[in-house]
Design an enzyme around this catalytic site. Structure first.
Site, PDB file in Angstrom:
ATOM      1  N   GLY A  37      33.839   9.966 -28.629  1.00  0.00           N
ATOM      2  CA  GLY A  37      34.698  10.319 -27.657  1.00  0.00           C
ATOM      3  C   GLY A  37      34.297  10.040 -26.226  1.00  0.00           C
ATOM      4  O   GLY A  37      34.960  10.566 -25.484  1.00  0.00           O
ATOM      5  N   VAL A  44      34.912  10.417 -20.623  1.00  0.00           N
ATOM      6  CA  VAL A  44      35.452  11.165 -21.668  1.00  0.00           C
ATOM      7  C   VAL A  44      36.897  11.134 -22.259  1.00  0.00           C
ATOM      8  O   VAL A  44      37.921  11.225 -21.401  1.00  0.00           O
ATOM      9  CB  VAL A  44      35.337  12.548 -21.471  1.00  0.00           C
ATOM     10  N   CYS A  45      37.061  11.100 -23.676  1.00  0.00           N
ATOM     11  CA  CYS A  45      38.538  10.867 -24.046  1.00  0.00           C
ATOM     12  C   CYS A  45      38.892  12.312 -23.913  1.00  0.00           C
ATOM     13  O   CYS A  45      38.668  12.862 -25.109  1.00  0.00           O
ATOM     14  CB  CYS A  45      38.246  10.130 -25.380  1.00  0.00           C
ATOM     15  N   GLN A  46      39.715  12.575 -23.148  1.00  0.00           N
ATOM     16  CA  GLN A  46      40.228  13.982 -23.105  1.00  0.00           C
ATOM     17  C   GLN A  46      41.732  13.964 -22.726  1.00  0.00           C
ATOM     18  O   GLN A  46      42.210  14.189 -21.594  1.00  0.00           O
ATOM     19  CB  GLN A  46      39.604  15.016 -21.942  1.00  0.00           C
TER      20      GLN A  46
END
Length: 114
Positions: A37, A44-46
């Site tokens: 992620g 960041v994959c958020q």
């Protein structure tokens, strides 16, 4: 808090735009991490902080809690590194071993807590 990432400390930066809370903050990991992620630049994959999901009433604490949850529990649905996501799905023991080694080599020492 979970292995293998609890063997070290990770620095991240939370950047707030002048338009916050109408626009989301951006989280960037400044410490290298072996995680599907987080890309190699620290992005960041958020989804919580993406433009399409952001809600102005979301607090900075909620953003931090979501980030910590992602980092503690790699999710093959929240992915920026397909190679690591595949490895986690197909060879979890290899993934966890490499993540542990990467943490040992790149993470900062955890601060002593009283």
């Amino acid at each position: 808090n979970n292995p293998p990432y609890n063997a070290g400390a990770f620095r991240f930066e939370l950047t707030f735009s002048p338009h916050y809370p109408l626009s989301p903050p951006r989280a960037t990991l400044r410490t290298s991490i072996y995680h599907p992620g987080v890309d190699i630049t620290g992005r960041v994959c958020q989804p919580l902080t993406s433009a399409q999901h952001w809600v102005a009433t979301t607090s900075a604490i909620q953003v931090l809690q979501d980030l910590l949850l992602l980092l503690d529990n790699p999710d093959t649905e929240r992915v920026l590194r397909q190679d690591l996501s595949r490895e986690l799905q197909q060879q979890p023991e290899v993934f966890w071993s490499r993540a542990e080694e990467h943490t040992r080599c790149h993470a900062e020492p955890r601060p002593d807590t009283p």
